[in-house]
Design a protein around this motif. Sequence first.
Motif, short mmCIF file in Angstrom:
data_model
loop_
_atom_site.label_atom_id
_atom_site.label_comp_id
_atom_site.label_asym_id
_atom_site.label_seq_id
_atom_site.Cartn_x
_atom_site.Cartn_y
_atom_site.Cartn_z
N THR A 383 0.84 -1.19 0.00
CA THR A 383 0.00 0.00 0.00
C THR A 383 0.89 1.25 0.00
O THR A 383 1.87 1.33 0.73
CB THR A 383 -0.90 0.01 1.25
OG1 THR A 383 -1.72 -1.16 1.24
CG2 THR A 383 -1.76 1.26 1.28
N GLY A 384 0.50 2.22 -0.83
CA GLY A 384 1.21 3.49 -0.86
C GLY A 384 2.42 3.55 -1.75
O GLY A 384 3.16 4.54 -1.74
N THR A 385 2.66 2.51 -2.55
CA THR A 385 3.85 2.50 -3.40
C THR A 385 3.69 3.34 -4.67
O THR A 385 4.67 3.60 -5.37
CB THR A 385 4.22 1.07 -3.80
OG1 THR A 385 3.06 0.41 -4.34
CG2 THR A 385 4.74 0.28 -2.62
N GLY A 386 2.47 3.73 -5.01
CA GLY A 386 2.26 4.55 -6.20
C GLY A 386 1.80 3.76 -7.40
O GLY A 386 2.06 4.15 -8.54
N ARG A 387 1.07 2.66 -7.18
CA ARG A 387 0.64 1.82 -8.30
C ARG A 387 -0.33 2.57 -9.21
O ARG A 387 -0.16 2.58 -10.45
CB ARG A 387 -0.02 0.55 -7.76
CG ARG A 387 0.92 -0.37 -7.01
CD ARG A 387 0.18 -1.38 -6.15
NE ARG A 387 -0.56 -0.70 -5.09
CZ ARG A 387 -1.31 -1.31 -4.20
NH1 ARG A 387 -1.44 -2.63 -4.25
NH2 ARG A 387 -1.94 -0.65 -3.25
N THR A 388 -1.36 3.22 -8.64
CA THR A 388 -2.31 3.96 -9.46
C THR A 388 -1.65 5.17 -10.10
O THR A 388 -1.90 5.49 -11.28
CB THR A 388 -3.50 4.41 -8.59
OG1 THR A 388 -4.15 3.26 -8.05
CG2 THR A 388 -4.50 5.21 -9.40
N THR A 389 -0.80 5.84 -9.36
CA THR A 389 -0.07 6.98 -9.91
C THR A 389 0.74 6.58 -11.13
O THR A 389 0.79 7.30 -12.14
CB THR A 389 0.86 7.59 -8.84
OG1 THR A 389 0.07 8.05 -7.76
CG2 THR A 389 1.67 8.74 -9.41
N LEU A 390 1.40 5.43 -11.06
CA LEU A 390 2.21 4.94 -12.16
C LEU A 390 1.36 4.66 -13.39
O LEU A 390 1.74 5.00 -14.53
CB LEU A 390 2.97 3.69 -11.72
CG LEU A 390 3.99 3.10 -12.69
CD1 LEU A 390 5.02 4.13 -13.10
CD2 LEU A 390 4.66 1.89 -12.06
N GLN A 463 -9.81 -0.65 -24.71
CA GLN A 463 -9.37 0.08 -23.54
C GLN A 463 -8.22 -0.65 -22.85
O GLN A 463 -8.20 -1.88 -22.76
CB GLN A 463 -10.53 0.24 -22.55
CG GLN A 463 -10.33 1.33 -21.52
CD GLN A 463 -11.67 1.75 -20.91
OE1 GLN A 463 -12.56 0.94 -20.77
NE2 GLN A 463 -11.80 3.01 -20.57
N TRP A 464 -7.22 0.14 -22.38
CA TRP A 464 -6.11 -0.44 -21.60
C TRP A 464 -6.58 -0.54 -20.15
O TRP A 464 -6.94 0.46 -19.53
CB TRP A 464 -4.88 0.44 -21.71
CG TRP A 464 -3.65 -0.15 -21.05
CD1 TRP A 464 -3.17 -1.40 -21.21
CD2 TRP A 464 -2.79 0.52 -20.13
NE1 TRP A 464 -2.03 -1.57 -20.46
CE2 TRP A 464 -1.77 -0.41 -19.78
CE3 TRP A 464 -2.74 1.80 -19.56
CZ2 TRP A 464 -0.74 -0.10 -18.91
CZ3 TRP A 464 -1.72 2.11 -18.70
CH2 TRP A 464 -0.73 1.18 -18.37
N VAL A 465 -6.59 -1.75 -19.62
CA VAL A 465 -7.09 -1.99 -18.27
C VAL A 465 -5.92 -2.37 -17.36
O VAL A 465 -5.15 -3.29 -17.66
CB VAL A 465 -8.15 -3.10 -18.24
CG1 VAL A 465 -8.68 -3.29 -16.82
CG2 VAL A 465 -9.30 -2.74 -19.19
N VAL A 466 -5.81 -1.64 -16.27
CA VAL A 466 -4.78 -1.91 -15.25
C VAL A 466 -5.48 -2.17 -13.92
O VAL A 466 -6.37 -1.41 -13.53
CB VAL A 466 -3.82 -0.71 -15.11
CG1 VAL A 466 -2.73 -1.03 -14.08
CG2 VAL A 466 -3.18 -0.37 -16.44
N ALA A 467 -5.09 -3.23 -13.25
CA ALA A 467 -5.62 -3.53 -11.92
C ALA A 467 -4.51 -3.41 -10.89
O ALA A 467 -3.34 -3.59 -11.21
CB ALA A 467 -6.21 -4.94 -11.89
N THR A 468 -4.87 -3.08 -9.67
CA THR A 468 -3.88 -3.04 -8.59
C THR A 468 -4.32 -3.98 -7.49
O THR A 468 -5.51 -4.19 -7.25
CB THR A 468 -3.72 -1.62 -8.02
OG1 THR A 468 -4.87 -1.28 -7.23
CG2 THR A 468 -3.53 -0.60 -9.12
N ARG A 469 -3.32 -4.56 -6.81
CA ARG A 469 -3.60 -5.43 -5.68
C ARG A 469 -2.42 -5.37 -4.72
O ARG A 469 -1.29 -5.07 -5.13
CB ARG A 469 -3.85 -6.87 -6.11
CG ARG A 469 -2.67 -7.52 -6.79
CD ARG A 469 -2.92 -8.98 -7.09
NE ARG A 469 -3.21 -9.75 -5.89
CZ ARG A 469 -2.89 -11.05 -5.78
NH1 ARG A 469 -2.29 -11.69 -6.75
NH2 ARG A 469 -3.19 -11.69 -4.67
N SER A 470 -2.68 -5.64 -3.46
CA SER A 470 -1.62 -5.65 -2.45
C SER A 470 -1.04 -7.05 -2.34
O SER A 470 -1.72 -8.05 -2.56
CB SER A 470 -2.18 -5.23 -1.08
OG SER A 470 -2.68 -3.91 -1.14
#
Length: 628
Positions: A383-390, A463-470
């Motif tokens: 959490t907080g590493t900047g995945r969505t920001t990236l 659409q380019w789809v990106v998912a994030t997970r911990s």
Amino acid sequence: MVDQNERAIHHEAPDVEDGSARRPPVPVEPVAVGRAAERVAVAREAFLHFEMPDPSLVRAPILASWTRSRQFSVPSDHLELPYESDAEPDTPLLRAARPVIEDIADQFATEPVSVILCDDEGVVIDRRTGDSALRRHLDRIWLAPGFSYAEQYVGTNGIGTALEGRAPAQVFGHEHYVEHLEDMACAGVPIHHPVNGKLLGVLDLTCWRSEASAMMAATAATIARRIEETLLEQSGRRELTLMHDYLSACRRGRGAVFAVSDDLLMMNDRARELIDPSDQVPLLAEATDAIRSGRRRQLLVDLPSGATARVQCRPSWAEGGLSGGILQVQLVSRAPLHGRPTTPSITTALPAAVGSGALWTKCAQAVDRHFRMNEWLVLEGETGTGRTTLARATHQLHSPAGHVRVLDAAHCGPRWIAEVSDELHTGGGTLVLQHLDALSPQHALALADALEPYRESTDPERQWVVATRSRSSEPDSPELTELLGCFPRSIEVPPLRHHIEDVAELVPYLLARLTRGADLHCSPEAMRVLMRNRWPGNVDQLYQVLRKVVARRRTGTIRPEDLPPETRAITRRVLTPLEAIECDAIVDALLDTDGNKAEAARRLGMSRATIYRKIRGYGISMPDGSEV
């Protein structure tokens, strides 16, 4: 074996039979023990006052260890040990040693002796003690699981000195560098991997000084050899399993195949022909990290030669755990897919994704490559590493005015799934699905059904789809595993502590955002404090710390005293609110008393032992960088 001076302290050694030791012998009369101990104590006192002791009074290995201890600046009057709270719960060493130690511990159940297993950094990972008085004393001197007895922290002792010298070590009474250990005797023996010779840890026997035996080292060596024999047996089984999987992969196809483990590397002729030797090191390094996750994965690896390799990583399992893995490698073109315009790989920081460290840059380049190839992917990490920001920054680099939508799975409901479907149907742009691991099994299946019609589409406007997970040590549910199957790629976003050099770039960037461009700068001294922190909460935690600073100072220069107390706590995890309050109170008390722990403890109404334990637990350090 002990030298002539020490022999006077002990009886003859007991017999060792079938890898186990009999009851330690009764020590000789106290007068002989006292005289020998007194001579060593006088020599130690002389050494601590920078006088060279009589070499006849101190064994050469002990004198060498005392010298190293002084070079390490180990305090001689108290213990300051680091605590490792997140040690690996299961390692090859622990798997091999556990049955051996359990057997020995049963034999020592009524004896005042402790069997201790440590890793290669001196951290205690297992301790068996049948005597309650000895157990309580070991707890008082923190010779307990999680604490490191490396020589750089504790000075001369059986564990740390065996690690430092890569050889068996015996330490009795006042031979210990720290005065609080003079009642103990210990014998440590290094444990090496029987295949590659790597130092894995230390097997140590510790008892009261009055109960010491000259055969402690021989007994410890016997136990250590039994552990190495078990390691060899387990390695043989793992290697046979890996060899079987490797031969099966070679028979199934004609491509490049590697087999890798901690001890072994095999490759077929096609791999030698296809992969340049200079490309093998980075390819194997990245693929080995993927195999350790225990899941099948497919990677795209940029190689130094300019080629890109597609690597299928398949873990190989044997009795007792992961034995390594099989890599099937193809070289692929760098040409973009689905009509995406050609864009050079980024070599500088992405907009709004600050950082130029090697790990961060490599991660950003990988995400950029997948965007250009329109490959869906999962960004994993803390959490907080900047995945969505990236993900957003990559989109903005290529399509500044393009559509981007972020949907958080933590707020999932019937309408949330419908919003995802609407975005996919509209097409174009980028869709970021946050926190997939927060989905319930039912919602995970519903999302997989929504993604399925689009995931293999060849539409250039897909659409380019990106998912994030911990990251989690818990296994994925079947429903989440099925959902993750919609994303053929995954990338690990590194935690901030792994690219700590980027703090120097993040701080001015975040300060500019918080002050809306006001003239507020960080002094070099304050920056050193920030860069020394482990940041368990990653960039989010750094942002919150700077928010607190800006709340008190809007312009000028940030000094160490402007930083909130939590920046002096070098912890491996995010503190709970109650822990944060306690940590801040201790830091403030230490600052008010110029680092005087006894006075700080008095002001806080706690004992000196408690404040020492809290300081170690929180990793508190003073603003000038010296440990308190």
